[in-house]
Write an enzyme that holds these catalytic residues in place. Structure first.
Site, short mmCIF file in Angstrom:
data_model
loop_
_atom_site.label_atom_id
_atom_site.label_comp_id
_atom_site.label_asym_id
_atom_site.label_seq_id
_atom_site.Cartn_x
_atom_site.Cartn_y
_atom_site.Cartn_z
N HIS A 235 0.83 -1.20 0.00
CA HIS A 235 0.00 0.00 0.00
C HIS A 235 0.87 1.25 0.00
O HIS A 235 2.00 1.25 0.48
CB HIS A 235 -0.93 0.03 1.21
CG HIS A 235 -0.23 0.13 2.54
ND1 HIS A 235 0.45 -0.93 3.11
CD2 HIS A 235 -0.07 1.18 3.41
CE1 HIS A 235 0.97 -0.56 4.26
NE2 HIS A 235 0.68 0.72 4.46
N PHE A 236 0.31 2.31 -0.57
CA PHE A 236 0.87 3.65 -0.50
C PHE A 236 -0.10 4.50 0.32
O PHE A 236 -1.29 4.19 0.40
CB PHE A 236 1.01 4.27 -1.89
CG PHE A 236 1.99 3.56 -2.79
CD1 PHE A 236 3.28 4.05 -2.97
CD2 PHE A 236 1.62 2.41 -3.48
CE1 PHE A 236 4.18 3.41 -3.81
CE2 PHE A 236 2.50 1.75 -4.32
CZ PHE A 236 3.79 2.25 -4.48
#
Length: 433
Positions: A235-236
């Site tokens: 994830h970012f």
């Protein structure tokens, strides 16, 4: 093995209780993103232009107000529905007096209700564990929309699109412990259960999101394991901040450039040593070079953080060692007492403080002292840079060969491109440092 216990940050409401709920009419009762609840589910879809040759010279306006109307509208809807753990708009924020303009925020909500977890901090690459919390366990109400390529090369928005289980969608979800307004998570190919490690496809997706946003106030960040990622599911993070980060204002010196137009700089006059990447003939060129850099760091077990700024035109890559020092007992008690985990936002100069005394006593000297503990030594940083440039130079050659082969296949012959001259010559023709 070095471990840090009690990772404080809760990104989803479903981290607080992972026990399966039974007896529901449909699925597990959470309306989650797993097989028990996915059949028949629909979510909004924002489809960005599919072309990987997006140029970096400017952003042509689209008919959809992507962030202002979609992301922020959906985010505010979740705030009205009470899905966040606290009201981030009530958090005090100030610019710390001084040359660099560090930003301090008092965010006591991120300190409350900590859930005991444990991560090994001396291994950047760790296998995905479906028994631990991951983003397929979130409720669909926390997901704002799907984010993927369009089929016709034009940006499109579909308010009620089926979830394509066979082609794992990328999604944008709220961070229930927000640092700033519009704080969201970009989760690439969520159903593939990817561990927290950057690959070429995922970084390019993040750059497309930054490019589509076309806002100087919207940045994406990435934390590797060992650099304060709290969930081992790719994830970012992203949010709005209406001022420049101090790291964005720091001076830099050019180190090298590549035939694809990407230039590499070293950050100067800043407490954390790092690299800046910009330029490139296309979004994909820039993404490939930075992805090669991140993969190199991962393969050499070096924790790092990434900041994506200027609508995807400028990327910062910062190797760090704070968690390792912390686990080895090499960080001063004064810094440990602040309970600040210097991840990408803190390293960029947005200091998220959990105690009122630290906020009231915040100073440029204290911020600098904390971030200096994050940085690699000068000697170690030079060693890491040497490894990166050797690895990335070969990666650029391979990427250019693959692109030329693809172009040649499309026209049914050998393409006459600058790459041919580069590959046939010495490595020094490709990268100069």
């Amino acid at each position: 093995m070095l471990r840090i216990k009690r990772v404080a940050t809760v990104l989803s409401n479903y981290q607080k209780d992972e026990a399966e709920e039974g007896g529901s009419v449909r699925g597990c009762g959470r309306n989650c993103l797993r097989k028990c609840c996915l059949p028949g589910s629909k979510l909004p879809l924002y489809a960005y232009p599919k072309s990987e040759k997006v140029e970096l010279c400017g952003k042509i306006g689209t008919p959809f107000a992507f962030l202002d109307s979609l992301l922020l509208g959906e985010w505010e809807d979740r705030m009205d529905r009470g899905l966040f753990r606290y009201d981030v708009t009530a958090c005090e924020t100030k610019v710390i007096p001084g040359e660099h303009g560090f930003i301090a925020q008092l965010n006591e909500g991120r300190h409350l209700k900590k859930r005991p977890t444990e991560f090994q901090v001396d291994k950047v690459l760790q296998a995905f564990d479906e028994n631990k919390f991951n983003f397929t366990k979130v409720g669909q109400e926390e997901v704002l929309f799907q984010f993927g390529p369009s089929e016709d090369g034009e940006p499109r928005f579909y308010p009620n699109a089926p979830i394509d289980v066979d082609n794992s969608p990328s999604v944008v979800a709220i961070n229930v412990s927000p640092i700033e307004y519009g704080h969201v998570l970009l989760i690439p190919r969520i159903l593939e259960h990817l561990p927290q490690r950057i690959d070429h496809e995922s970084l390019l997706l993040a750059l497309h999101m930054a490019h589509e946003a076309a806002s100087p106030y919207f940045r994406l960040g990435y934390n590797s394991l060992g650099a304060f990622a709290t969930i081992n599911h790719l994830h970012f993070q992203a949010y709005y901040l209406a001022v420049q980060f101090p790291i964005e204002k720091a001076p830099s010196k050019k180190i090298t450039d590549f035939n694809c137009g990407v230039e590499v700089y070293e950050i100067l006059d800043y407490p954390v040593r790092g690299l800046v990447f910009e330029g490139g003939n296309s979004l994909k060129d820039l993404s490939n070079v930075v992805a090669d850099t991140c993969i190199c760091l991962q393969d050499h077990n070096i924790p790092y953080n990434v900041l994506i700024s200027e609508s995807g035109k400028r990327l910062f890559v910062i190797p760090q060692c704070y968690a390792e020092k912390q686990a080895l007992g090499e960080v001063s008690p004064e810094l440990l007492d602040t309970q600040v985990n210097p991840a990408v936002w803190e390293i960029s100069g947005h200091m998220v403080l959990k105690r009122k005394e630290d906020y009231e006593g915040a100073s440029e000297e204290k911020a600098w002292r904390l971030l200096a503990e994050v940085s690699l030594s000068e000697a170690r940083f030079q060693e890491v840079m040497a490894v990166i440039f050797e690895t990335v130079s070969y990666g650029v050659v391979e990427n250019m060969l693959l692109e030329d082969k693809h172009d040649a296949d499309e026209v049914g012959g050998v393409k006459n491109s600058p790459c041919a001259a580069v590959v046939s010559g010495k490595q020094e023709c490709l990268v100069q440092y």
